[in-house]
Write a protein that holds these residues in place. Structure first.
Motif, short mmCIF file in Angstrom:
data_model
loop_
_atom_site.label_atom_id
_atom_site.label_comp_id
_atom_site.label_asym_id
_atom_site.label_seq_id
_atom_site.Cartn_x
_atom_site.Cartn_y
_atom_site.Cartn_z
N ASN B 328 -13.32 -14.28 -12.04
CA ASN B 328 -14.28 -14.16 -13.07
C ASN B 328 -14.66 -12.69 -13.41
OD1 ASN B 328 -15.53 -13.70 -10.68
ND2 ASN B 328 -17.61 -14.13 -11.61
N ARG B 329 -14.98 -12.49 -14.63
CA ARG B 329 -15.49 -11.25 -14.99
C ARG B 329 -16.57 -11.43 -15.48
NH1 ARG B 329 -11.59 -6.78 -15.25
NH2 ARG B 329 -10.56 -6.82 -13.37
N TYR B 330 -17.67 -10.36 -15.43
CA TYR B 330 -18.90 -10.83 -16.08
C TYR B 330 -19.51 -9.47 -16.81
CZ TYR B 330 -19.54 -9.49 -10.93
OH TYR B 330 -19.38 -8.74 -10.07
N ALA B 331 -20.53 -9.29 -17.28
CA ALA B 331 -21.15 -8.10 -17.88
C ALA B 331 -20.55 -7.72 -18.86
CB ALA B 331 -21.85 -7.31 -16.68
N GLY B 332 -19.92 -8.53 -19.84
CA GLY B 332 -19.46 -8.09 -21.16
C GLY B 332 -17.87 -7.56 -20.86
N VAL B 333 -17.34 -7.69 -19.83
CA VAL B 333 -15.75 -7.42 -19.73
C VAL B 333 -15.01 -8.49 -19.87
CG1 VAL B 333 -14.19 -6.24 -17.93
CG2 VAL B 333 -16.91 -5.71 -17.94
N PRO B 334 -13.66 -8.34 -20.41
CA PRO B 334 -12.87 -9.63 -20.53
C PRO B 334 -11.98 -9.70 -19.16
CG PRO B 334 -11.87 -7.51 -21.44
CD PRO B 334 -13.36 -7.29 -21.02
N LEU B 335 -11.59 -10.93 -19.25
CA LEU B 335 -10.73 -11.27 -17.66
C LEU B 335 -9.42 -11.22 -17.96
CD1 LEU B 335 -10.96 -12.69 -15.07
CD2 LEU B 335 -11.02 -14.92 -16.35
N PRO B 336 -8.61 -10.39 -17.41
CA PRO B 336 -7.02 -10.07 -17.70
C PRO B 336 -6.33 -11.40 -17.17
CG PRO B 336 -8.10 -8.44 -16.56
CD PRO B 336 -8.94 -9.31 -16.34
N ALA B 337 -5.29 -11.67 -17.82
CA ALA B 337 -4.40 -12.87 -17.29
C ALA B 337 -3.78 -12.58 -15.92
CB ALA B 337 -3.27 -13.13 -18.19
N GLU B 338 -3.51 -11.23 -15.72
CA GLU B 338 -2.77 -10.90 -14.32
C GLU B 338 -3.81 -11.38 -13.19
OE1 GLU B 338 -3.27 -8.72 -17.10
OE2 GLU B 338 -1.43 -9.26 -17.75
N GLU B 339 -5.05 -11.24 -13.42
CA GLU B 339 -6.09 -11.44 -12.33
C GLU B 339 -6.05 -13.08 -12.18
OE1 GLU B 339 -10.46 -9.67 -11.59
OE2 GLU B 339 -8.72 -8.54 -12.45
N ILE B 340 -6.01 -13.73 -13.11
CA ILE B 340 -6.03 -15.03 -12.76
C ILE B 340 -4.54 -15.43 -12.17
CG2 ILE B 340 -5.85 -17.43 -13.98
CD1 ILE B 340 -7.52 -16.01 -16.27
N LEU B 341 -3.44 -14.98 -12.54
CA LEU B 341 -2.32 -15.25 -12.01
C LEU B 341 -2.48 -14.70 -10.47
CD1 LEU B 341 0.62 -15.84 -12.10
CD2 LEU B 341 0.99 -13.32 -12.86
N GLU B 342 -2.90 -13.63 -10.08
CA GLU B 342 -3.12 -13.24 -8.64
C GLU B 342 -3.83 -14.29 -7.99
OE1 GLU B 342 -1.87 -11.00 -6.59
OE2 GLU B 342 -0.59 -10.45 -8.44
N SER B 343 -4.93 -14.89 -8.62
CA SER B 343 -5.80 -15.88 -7.93
C SER B 343 -4.84 -17.17 -7.70
CB SER B 343 -6.89 -16.30 -8.58
OG SER B 343 -7.78 -15.29 -8.90
N LEU B 344 -3.99 -17.58 -8.59
CA LEU B 344 -3.19 -18.62 -8.50
C LEU B 344 -1.98 -18.48 -7.44
CD1 LEU B 344 -2.40 -19.41 -12.42
CD2 LEU B 344 -3.59 -21.14 -10.55
N ARG B 345 -1.43 -17.14 -7.50
CA ARG B 345 -0.53 -16.88 -6.41
C ARG B 345 -1.06 -16.83 -5.01
NH1 ARG B 345 1.76 -11.67 -9.36
NH2 ARG B 345 3.47 -12.74 -10.41
N GLY B 346 -2.38 -16.52 -4.80
CA GLY B 346 -3.10 -16.70 -3.58
C GLY B 346 -3.41 -18.13 -3.22
N ILE B 347 -3.80 -18.78 -4.11
CA ILE B 347 -3.86 -20.32 -3.98
C ILE B 347 -2.75 -21.06 -3.36
CG2 ILE B 347 -4.88 -22.48 -4.68
CD1 ILE B 347 -6.67 -21.02 -6.72
N ALA B 348 -1.57 -20.71 -4.04
CA ALA B 348 -0.19 -21.33 -3.87
C ALA B 348 0.21 -20.99 -2.53
CB ALA B 348 0.60 -20.87 -4.74
N LEU B 349 0.09 -19.67 -2.09
CA LEU B 349 0.36 -19.05 -0.76
C LEU B 349 -0.28 -19.89 0.33
CD1 LEU B 349 2.16 -16.75 -0.12
CD2 LEU B 349 0.25 -15.50 0.57
N LYS B 350 -1.64 -20.21 0.17
CA LYS B 350 -2.61 -20.71 1.12
C LYS B 350 -1.90 -22.21 1.49
CE LYS B 350 -6.86 -20.43 0.18
NZ LYS B 350 -8.12 -20.06 -0.18
N GLN B 351 -1.68 -22.88 0.15
CA GLN B 351 -1.39 -24.36 0.03
C GLN B 351 0.00 -24.59 0.98
OE1 GLN B 351 -1.27 -25.73 -3.86
NE2 GLN B 351 -3.33 -26.83 -3.41
N ARG B 352 0.82 -23.57 0.82
CA ARG B 352 1.94 -23.69 1.43
C ARG B 352 1.84 -23.40 3.01
NH1 ARG B 352 4.93 -19.75 -2.66
NH2 ARG B 352 4.80 -21.20 -4.33
N LYS B 353 1.08 -22.56 3.23
CA LYS B 353 0.99 -22.52 4.73
C LYS B 353 0.15 -23.55 5.50
CE LYS B 353 -0.10 -17.48 5.06
NZ LYS B 353 -1.12 -16.44 4.69
N ASN B 354 -0.55 -24.24 4.56
CA ASN B 354 -1.27 -25.64 5.17
C ASN B 354 -0.28 -26.71 5.40
OD1 ASN B 354 -3.60 -24.39 5.15
ND2 ASN B 354 -4.44 -25.27 3.15
#
Ligand SMILES: Cc1ncc(C[n+]2csc(CCOP(=O)(O)OP(=O)(O)O)c2C)c(N)n1
Ligand code: SF4
Lengths: 261, 354
Positions: B328-354
């Motif tokens: 997320n972003r808040y307080a009047g700031v946009p949310l860049p796609a790269e940030e969402i992509l980073e989160s997706l990568r993090g979740i994917a990595l965790k899933q592979r480990k499990n």
């Protein structure tokens, strides 16, 4: 044959009201209904009730009705008139409603000169919530939230709505009447009728302030409540016209404003 | 043939209102929605319709009540601080079943906050905001075209259910410029026998939310609650992207969903099976679609422009067995796609480990 000289107005519903015995609201209901009859506008009138003891005043008229939030009736009536100019919206508002929480709506509807009618029931108290101080409560007057009487150092001074609004260019007709005796009730009836006629003629906003007894919250017998208006309230709130634009004068005097003088 | 023009989001809302037959607009200036008020100040009088700049948002919503009560289509628009003031009138509208459209072009908050776009009014808009037991249909556009289309739909739904309807959009979209296909103007309107039109040749009409007799009140509220159930059943709208084989689903609305869409596509090129579920209605919420997804995937990522508000509804829908993360972003700031992509990568990595 017997002649009927006094009967229930046509525009008034046949039902009990929720008002206390001796309450000015009942008289005002009747006077408004009489005006709707006289002017034959019951089919076009719209009662915009406010929050206060007038909350369900639309129950008592045979015309369409609408509820406004506390203080917002002038805004609601404004929109009704703007969207359906053929209708005749009127509000019935207490002093807390019109002169405290709804001050902004009252002032700005007046400033815009909306073609609506505001009936301002000044009983100098918050009747519905049990008798607290209103913006119109007199200095020294008792209420359930001014123990020992209203004191100016903490609670300030009562507002004279008619005088205040009469400084604006927008309104067409501003007058203060009272219900303390039959002669004044007749004047009130005339003012109420005039206000509707002003709207019918498209002349602008009318505000009729009505000094009205609230025996319950004043803790007075109904007749003593009338005496309180006559002897005390009128000193703070003098009766009479505060704004009558030329078109309204002509209307009152029965002159056609369009005819050459 | 329909015309395609470049348009700013806020103007698309205003034009959508015009096309939907909005007869009356009432509003008070506040950034970032001023273009709606300014555009309609010219447009509506040209068409012989009502425009009024009010003394406050309280007056504006009260006028929407008065106008809507007479049976005409009416609208107000505002941004977050003004939306707070309008909650009073919205509650009265819901209670008296008066239709009307309220547009909130959200900005950062709480308080005066910041004029940048945000989605921090989700709770207020979707859960209530005013007092009492009521629900409001919330439409959340994600493009300038949708700002026009959903505004038109908002009027239709408001009339259909005799209920206020919200357009909930963030300030970034309000200011965005995109091509828009101009829709045909609505020419057919539903009959409103309940409206305040003068008691001529019919019994009088009363519109109120008040019930003097406490014994009668529950049945009155029950009628409203039943109506909201019907809305829940019939009016859920959402868009899915790459959901068929998705293993991680991003849930986002408004401008956050646009960043999310880019992120999902980028993630796919990385070999991450990401998908997007974009609620178009926030109430009713697409909880059934989310629940069904939760039966076959393990991870959701909620992307929003707030401290995390819609995420609570996603968690409710998918239950405790699924991982639901927030980016997320808040307080009047946009949310860049790269940030969402980073989160997706993090979740994917965790899933592979499990
Ligand atoms: C927003 C809001 N605040 C407070 C109230 C409670 N309330 C109901 S009536 C009233 C005052 C009524 O007094 P007034 O307007 O003088 O009318 P009266 O009852 O004397 O005729 C108040 C404060 C309310 N209904 N809504
Ligand atoms: S409380 Fe006062 S104003 Fe209210 S109904 Fe009773 S007498 Fe009338």
């Amino acid at each position: 044959m017997d002649k009927v000289i006094y009967t229930k107005p046509e525009a008034m519903e046949d039902r009990f009201t929720h008002y206390c015995p001796g309450c000015g609201h009942s008289t005002i209901t009747r006077l408004i209904a009489e005006a709707l009859d006289t002017l034959k506008i019951q089919e076009k009138a719209v009662c915009v009730s406010s929050i206060g003891c007038s909350v369900s005043s639309y129950y008592y008229f045979k015309c369409d009705g609408l509820e406004a939030a506390h203080g917002r009736a002038p805004a609601v009536a404004t929109a009704i008139k703007r969207c359906r100019p053929e209708l005749y919206p009127f509000t019935i508002q207490g002093d807390g409603d019109l002169a405290a929480i709804g001050t902004a709506e009252t002032v700005h509807a007046s400033a815009r000169g909306e073609n609506i009618v505001l009936f301002f029931v000044n009983n100098a108290i918050y009747g519905m919530t049990g008798g607290q101080m209103a913006p119109t409560t007199l200095v020294g007057m008792n209420s359930t939230s001014t123990p020992g009487g209203r004191k100016t150092d903490t609670a300030g001074y009562p507002i004279r709505v008619c005088e205040m609004l009469a400084t604006l260019d927008g309104p067409a007709y501003i007058t203060r009447v009272s219900l303390h005796n039959p002669a004044n009730v007749r004047k009130a009836k005339k003012a109420i009728e005039t206000a509707f006629r002003v709207q019918m003629a498209g002349l602008g906003l009318s505000l009729v302030e009505i000094l009205s007894p609230c025996p319950i919250s004043w803790k007075l017998e109904p007749t003593n409540a009338l005496k309180f208006i006559e002897e005390t309230m009128i000193k703070q709130y003098p009766l009479g016209d505060f704004k009558v634009i030329d078109g309204v004068k002509a209307l009152i005097e029965g002159v056609n404003p369009c005819s050459p003088k | 043939m329909s015309k395609k023009v470049l348009m700013v989001g806020n103007v698309a809302i205003a034009e959508g209102a015009v096309l939907a037959g909005c007869q009356a607009y009432f509003g008070y200036p506040i950034t970032p929605q001023n273009e709606i008020l300014e555009h309609l100040s010219k447009r509506l009088p040209e068409l012989g319709r009502v425009f009024l700049q009010t003394e406050s948002e309280l007056a504006a919503i009260s006028m929407v009540i008065g106008a809507g009560a007479t049976g005409v289509r009416a609208m107000t628009s505002t941004s977050s601080p003004g939306f707070s003031l309008q909650q009073e009138g919205i509650s009265y509208m819901a209670g008296a079943q008066i239709p009307g459209v309220i547009v909130n072009v959200m900005r950062g908050g709480p308080g005066l906050g910041n004029i940048g776009g945000a989605q921090g009014d989700y709770f207020q808009a979707v859960k209530g905001g005013g007092h009492g037991d009521y629900r409001i249909i919330n439409l959340a556009p994600a493009s300038v075209q949708e700002m026009m289309d959903l505004t038109m739909l908002a009027f239709e739904l408001a009339d259909k259910y005799r209920n206020p309807t919200f357009i909930l959009v963030d300030g970034f979209l309000g200011q965005a410029m995109e091509p828009v296909i101009i829709r045909d103007a609505v020419t057919k309107f539903p009959a409103k026998p309940w409206a305040i039109t003068g008691a001529k040749g019919r019994p009088k009409n009363l519109l109120d939310s008040f019930e003097m007799n406490p014994v009668n009140y529950p049945s009155r509220v029950k009628k409203l609650l039943d109506k909201y159930e019907i809305i829940r059943r019939n009016e859920v709208r959402f868009e899915g992207l790459l959901l068929e084989d998705a293993e991680i689903v991003v849930v986002a609305y408004g401008s956050a969903s646009r960043s999310a869409m880019s992120a999902v596509k980028l993630a796919r090129t990385d070999g991450i099976k990401a998908g997007l579920l974009r609620p178009i209605t926030l109430f009713p919420f697409p909880e059934k679609a989310l629940r069904e997804l939760s039966l076959r995937i393990q991870a959701f990522l909620v992307a929003e422009l707030s401290g995390g508000q819609m995420i609570e509804d996603v968690r409710l829908a998918v239950g405790l067995d699924c991982e639901v993360d927030l980016v997320n972003r808040y307080a009047g700031v946009p949310l860049p796609a790269e940030e969402i992509l980073e989160s997706l990568r993090g979740i994917a990595l965790k899933q592979r480990k499990n």
